[in-house]
Write an enzyme that holds these catalytic residues in place. Structure first.
Site, short mmCIF file in Angstrom:
data_model
loop_
_atom_site.label_atom_id
_atom_site.label_comp_id
_atom_site.label_asym_id
_atom_site.label_seq_id
_atom_site.Cartn_x
_atom_site.Cartn_y
_atom_site.Cartn_z
N ARG A 496 0.84 -1.20 0.00
CA ARG A 496 0.00 0.00 0.00
C ARG A 496 0.88 1.25 0.00
O ARG A 496 1.94 1.26 0.65
CB ARG A 496 -0.83 -0.01 1.27
CG ARG A 496 -2.21 0.52 1.09
CD ARG A 496 -2.98 0.59 2.39
NE ARG A 496 -4.00 -0.43 2.48
CZ ARG A 496 -4.00 -1.44 3.33
NH1 ARG A 496 -3.03 -1.59 4.17
NH2 ARG A 496 -4.99 -2.30 3.35
N SER A 560 7.64 -4.99 6.75
CA SER A 560 7.22 -5.95 7.79
C SER A 560 8.09 -7.19 7.81
O SER A 560 7.60 -8.32 7.66
CB SER A 560 5.76 -6.31 7.58
OG SER A 560 5.01 -5.14 7.48
N ASP A 608 5.78 -3.41 10.91
CA ASP A 608 4.32 -3.23 10.96
C ASP A 608 3.77 -3.28 12.40
O ASP A 608 2.77 -2.62 12.71
CB ASP A 608 3.57 -4.23 10.06
CG ASP A 608 3.95 -5.68 10.30
OD1 ASP A 608 4.86 -5.93 11.11
OD2 ASP A 608 3.32 -6.56 9.67
C1 G6P Z 1 -1.13 -3.86 8.90
C2 G6P Z 1 -0.48 -3.34 7.72
C3 G6P Z 1 0.23 -4.35 6.93
C4 G6P Z 1 0.61 -5.42 7.86
C5 G6P Z 1 -0.63 -6.04 8.24
C6 G6P Z 1 -0.64 -7.38 8.79
O1 G6P Z 1 -1.65 -3.01 9.62
O2 G6P Z 1 -0.70 -2.10 7.32
O3 G6P Z 1 1.06 -3.98 6.01
O4 G6P Z 1 1.67 -6.20 7.52
O5 G6P Z 1 -1.44 -5.17 8.96
O6 G6P Z 1 -1.71 -7.95 8.20
P1 G6P Z 1 -1.77 -8.95 6.98
O7 G6P Z 1 -2.89 -9.80 7.34
O8 G6P Z 1 -2.01 -8.14 5.77
O9 G6P Z 1 -0.47 -9.66 6.96
C1 BGC Z 2 7.98 -10.66 10.15
C2 BGC Z 2 7.72 -9.51 11.07
C3 BGC Z 2 6.36 -8.98 10.87
C4 BGC Z 2 5.33 -10.06 10.90
C5 BGC Z 2 3.94 -9.59 10.67
C6 BGC Z 2 6.88 -11.66 10.21
O1 BGC Z 2 7.08 -12.65 9.26
O2 BGC Z 2 9.19 -11.28 10.44
O3 BGC Z 2 8.67 -8.51 10.91
O4 BGC Z 2 6.08 -8.02 11.82
O5 BGC Z 2 5.64 -11.05 9.97
O6 BGC Z 2 3.75 -9.02 9.44
#
Ligand code: G6P
Ligand code: BGC
Ligand code: G6P
Ligand code: BGC
Length: 953
Positions: A496, A560, A608
């Site tokens: 995003r 992340s 994140d």
């Molecule tokens: C967030 C973000 C993402 C993040 C995510 C985890 O708030 O803005 O970039 O990594 O939540 O959720 P997801 O289910 O997308 O891995």
């Molecule tokens: C990453 C983290 C991250 C998490 C959630 C993991 O795989 O190592 O840095 O915060 O995923 O997105």
């Protein structure tokens, strides 16, 4: 003479009428009974009032009515009605669904009903042995459903603690005991055969299920027999004493105890009171004693005795006359009629309260429902059923109630319940290793606490699996930030780009515009340069759309993945996780790579979890933990600087990105990892790494379920052993499917759709089983996160040195957000594992991008503050010559002040203070002298400054 007889008869008639008059209940009285029953039902369901409610509303852990897919061979016991029965029930499913039953009735002598518990259960087991012998099935360890027609408190379908005996039973040492355990022990004592006791069921529930097998609309079970009782399917959200809001559960009302608090004493007659006093359980089951078969004859007898005593019957001779049927002016049917009519009416009033509740639950104007009924009173009495039905009709006119007589007793229903329970139990056994007890979770919490400690320590960090990375974020936003920022958010389900404008007029407001960009797999797995070029391209597109191409806006970069940072605008990627595997990035500074691609400066790098904590911290100042349960999983929290060996300084706090996904990579979770976890790991992009993440997060959960289903199908436990190519395809079963299948109302039909798309033709039972597998896997995930989060909460509590921790956890991630039960389970387990805490879970509504912008804003605010301070202090800056000049003058003045001769005229007075020691550098002396902390700090600061300038030399 004739008129004298007529007058006497008329007087007798009047007296008889007066005796029977209290048995005639007006429509108003019945309505009142219905309303009181309704109130009691509600009391029984509410946590607060349940303890004192007379209608106990016992949860039964039966959560659905039969659907025709049950099958198998079962034993059933049926104890508590007129007859004690042992049955063999064979159930066939499918198009030729059928139930065949073989049963034998056994007597239970009075001395056993009222002897010791051990004698009673030994007798029951003796009867079972006889039956097994008779049927020639002694060797088979059959599953058993136990219909036990007494009030039992249940915590699961296979446990039932007897609340109190009713009717004609009064065996000692049973009340307060689990009757399933008692039966099991008696089987062991006999040591001739073994049985698998799967379910314990009230007769009302058995009856509802027996009738429900034929009519799916049957959601109420009524017994009007030796005793009186009702059960019905209640919405889970109304059952406060059972956790969970989804679906329904059958409630055994135990309405026999209605009135035990005196609320229907206005309609109880002296005969009812006599009957009660002469019963085995005086004061209890008052409603049952006015409505059920065991007591009606007794009430009639009491009336007849009274009428006789008054000389109205049998010429005043009780026993002789009763036999002679010398009934002057009284048809004995009249007494029986009045008593049984009242019983039927009272029963009808109670039932009207239940159907009315059902109607309200469904939120319909007109309810159509079936009541399954059993019991000798209902079946054998010539008018009872008619009067009962008429009463219900009158008191609940908006309900169309069909009464369905149970032809096969409760045993059949108990066997049907056993069939479903047995299947689920097999799955529980199969996935035993995935069901973690609180004891295990507490142990995992302790292990993770140790990992945290290792990660924070300079000596152990290099080898620690949980890296505990300093983030250089030192506080959550304080509300004074402002500015215009770009945020990049890479690493979750979506890539995003956002523009975040933080303005600050009266109140701080944030305006966000964002765009999602696709990141194809070949880019995620290609070269790092290509990946960052892709990021740059998307950013170019975004800036063009926003018409800010020429603006040099500061960038917050949510990335992340685990990065080692030594400042906010630098971060070396330790390892890729989740779906990413671009080459040449691990070991490199991702801010540099980004800057090279976008030709920009001023980037703050944020995980994140940190972005989430900052986003939530914007709304709740208490937020000091950021939690992600999405594609991956991770958490960050505010740690005391004094505990962070890797960063200089002991003052204040810094946010630590735990990178808990790697927990277990050193083998410390091997005892709870299953064969399925190992298979997931083997098939992943990063074998041997992120082992905790692979047991927990959304990228792996669907696949985990798929692997289990394949194995179960291979072993013939599902889909009748059928396996399809789709089911065997990696990734075909997704985490969003787990979420859909665990939905309360549509869950089972979703399961059917999803499994059908995988090419298997699932039976309803298969769907229930698959739902159960999903529940076990997602529950394990929530439990594991509760354990690691619990460790962080304990650390925070200890850091603060408080007995009870009050804090907020900011949460984000698709699994947490989309799964219907996950959040509730996580909250509940966390609170159970860390009872001395008040934890608020705050859902991050606007993603980590906003948080990353806030981190950037804080960094800009601090930079701006430094610039302003420098500017303001500029005019106070003195040249070296000026300082020397000052030094010289000061020296002269000081000396003048110290000398007796010049002291009076000196400008610097040099007054003695009578303080005889110097500060030891900690400021304790200043504090002891009563200086407030900031003053102390200021003095220390001055000391340093003066020392530095050597003004006093
Ligand atoms: C967030 C973000 C993402 C993040 C995510 C985890 O708030 O803005 O970039 O990594 O939540 O959720 P997801 O289910 O997308 O891995
Ligand atoms: C990453 C983290 C991250 C998490 C959630 C993991 O795989 O190592 O840095 O915060 O995923 O997105
Ligand atoms: C049933 C049963 C019994 C039960 C009874 C009530 O369907 O199978 O065990 O308790 O009906 O009837 P009764 O009149 O025998 O108490
Ligand atoms: C018991 C109930 C039972 C009813 C009908 C009552 O005495 O308490 O559990 O359902 O009798 O048999």
């Amino acid at each position: 003479m004739v008129t004298a007889v007529a007058r006497r008869l008329a007087a007798q008639r009047k007296e008889i009428d007066a005796v029977l008059e209290p048995f005639l209940l007006s429509p108003e009285t019945l309505r009142e009974v219905k309303n009181k029953m309704r109130t009691e039902l509600e009391y029984g369901l509410k946590r607060e009032t349940q303890g004192s409610a007379t209608v106990k509303m016992l949860p039964t852990y039966v959560c659905g009515t039969p659907d025709g897919t049950e099958k198998g061979k079962f034993l059933a016991l049926d104890l508590g009605g007129t007859n004690f029965r042992v049955l063999l029930v064979k159930i066939r499913s499918g198009r030729r669904k059928s139930v065949r039953m073989y049963n034998k009735i056994f007597a239970i002598p009075l001395e056993i009903m009222q002897g010791t518990g051990e004698e009673l259960f030994d007798h029951i087991v003796h009867c079972i042995a006889d039956f097994l012998e008779y049927m020639g099935i002694k060797g088979a360890r059959l599953p058993l459903g136990f219909t036990f027609s007494f009030p039992c408190k249940q915590a699961s379908i296979d446990k039932g603690t007897l609340v109190g005996w009713t009717k004609g039973f009064k065996a000692t040492d049973c009340e307060g005991e689990d009757v399933v355990d008692m039966l099991r022990e008696a089987i062991k004592r006999r040591n001739e055969f073994d049985l698998d006791i799967v379910a314990v069921v009230n007769d009302t529930v058995g009856t509802m299920m027996t009738c429900g097998y034929e009519d799916p609309n049957c959601e109420i079970g009524l017994i009007a027999g030796t005793g009186s009782n009702v059960c019905y399917m209640e919405d889970m959200k109304n059952i406060e004493i059972v956790e969970g809001n989804e679906g329904k559960m059958c409630i055994n009302t135990e309405w026999g105890g209605f009135g035990d608090n005196g609320c229907i004493d206005n309609i109880r007659t002296e005969y009812d009171k006599e009957v009660d006093e002469g019963s085995l359980n005086p004061g209890k089951q008052r409603y049952e004693k006015m409505t059920s078969g065991m007591y009606l004859g007794e009430i009639v007898r009491q009336i007849l005795i009274d009428l006789t005593k008054r000389g109205l019957l049998f010429r005043g001779q009780i026993s002789e006359s009763l036999r002679k049927r010398d009934l002057h002016g009284l048809n004995p049917q009249e007494v029986c009629g009045a008593v049984s009519r009242r019983a039927a009416q009272l029963c009808g009033a109670g039932l009207a309260a239940i159907v009315e509740k059902k109607r309200e639950n469904r939120g319909v104007e007109h309810l159509q429902i079936t009541v399954g009924v059993d019991g000798t009173l209902y079946k054998l009495h010539p008018h009872f059923s008619r009067v009962l039905q008429e009463t219900v009709k009158e008191l609940a006119p908006w309900c169309d109630v069909t009464f369905m007589l149970s032809e096969d007793g409760s045993g059949k229903g108990a066997a049907l319940i056993t069939a479903v329970a047995k299947r689920l139990r097999n799955i529980d056994k199969y996935l035993y290793a995935m069901r973690l007890s609180d004891e295990t979770l507490i142990d995992i919490m302790a292990r993770f606490r140790r990992e945290m400690k290792n990660g924070l320590s300079r000596d152990f960090n290099p080898t620690a699996t949980v890296k505990m990375l300093p983030t250089f974020v030192r506080s959550i936003p304080d509300g004074s930030e402002k500015g215009d920022f770009i945020a990049l958010d890479l690493g979750g389900s979506y890539f995003r780009i956002l523009r975040v404008k933080v303005s600050h007029e009266k109140k701080q407001t944030v305006q966000m515009e964002s765009e999602i960009y696709n990141t194809p797999e070949d880019i995620m797995h290609g070269s790092g340069t290509r990946l960052f070029d892709h990021v740059a391209e998307c950013l170019g597109d975004f800036m063009e759309k926003q018409q800010i191409k020429d603006k040099k806006l500061p960038v917050g970069f949510t990335f992340s993945f685990p990065c080692r940072q030594s400042k906010l605008d630098e971060g070396v990627l330790i390892t890729w996780t989740k779906r990413f595997k671009a080459s040449g990035v691990e070991g490199a500074d991702v801010v540099k790579l980004l800057n090279r691609a976008i030709k920009k400066r001023g980037v703050s790098l944020v995980n994140d979890t940190v972005g989430t904590m900052m986003t939530c911290g914007f709304d709740d100042q208490r937020c000091e933990v950021g939690l992600i349960i999405g594609t991956g999983t991770n958490a960050c929290y505010m740690e005391e600087m004094r505990h962070i060996d890797l960063v200089e300084g002991d003052e204040g706090r810094m946010c630590i990105n735990t990178e808990w996904g790697a927990f277990g990579d050193d083998g410390s979770l091997e005892d709870i990892r299953t064969e399925f976890d190992r298979e997931i790991d083997r098939g992943s992009l990063n074998p041997g790494k992120q082992l905790f993440e692979k047991m927990v997060s959304g990228l792996y959960m669907g696949e985990l379920v798929r692997l289990i289903l394949v194995k179960m199908a291979k072993e013939g436990l599902l889909f009748e052993g059928r396996i399809t190519p789709e089911l065997l395809t990696k990734g075909k079963f997704e985490t969003k499917h787990v979420s859909a299948i665990e939905k309360s109302k549509e869950g089972l039909s979703k399961a059917k759709d999803i499994l059908t798309r995988l090419g298997v033709e699932p039976s309803h039972e298969d769907c229930v089983a698959v739902q159960h597998v999903c529940t076990i896997v997602s529950f394990r995930s929530a439990n594991l996160v509760a354990a690691t989060l619990g460790a962080i909460l304990c650390q925070l509590r200890d850091n603060k040195g408080v007995g009870r921790l009050r804090t907020t956890v900011g949460v984000d991630g698709s699994l947490y957000k989309m799964h219907p039960q996950y959040a509730r389970r996580l909250h509940k387990t966390t609170r159970r594992l860390v009872p001395d805490s008040d934890v608020r879970f705050l859902l991050s509504e606007s993603g980590s991008g906003k948080g990353a912008a806030m981190v950037t804003a804080v960094a800009y605010r601090l930079a701006e503050q430094h610039r302003l301070i420098d500017e303001t202090l500029a005019e106070f800056k003195l040249t070296h010559e000026q300082l020397l000049q000052v030094k010289k003058r000061m020296r002269t003045e000081m000396e003048a002040g110290l000398k007796k001769k010049t002291h009076d005229t000196a400008k610097v007075k040099m007054l003695p203070t009578f303080v005889r020691s110097t500060p030891d550098g900690t400021g304790r002396l200043w504090a002891a002298l009563g200086f407030p902390e900031w003053q102390t700090k200021f003095v220390l600061f001055l000391q340093k400054l003066l020392g530095g300038c050597s003004l006093l030399n």
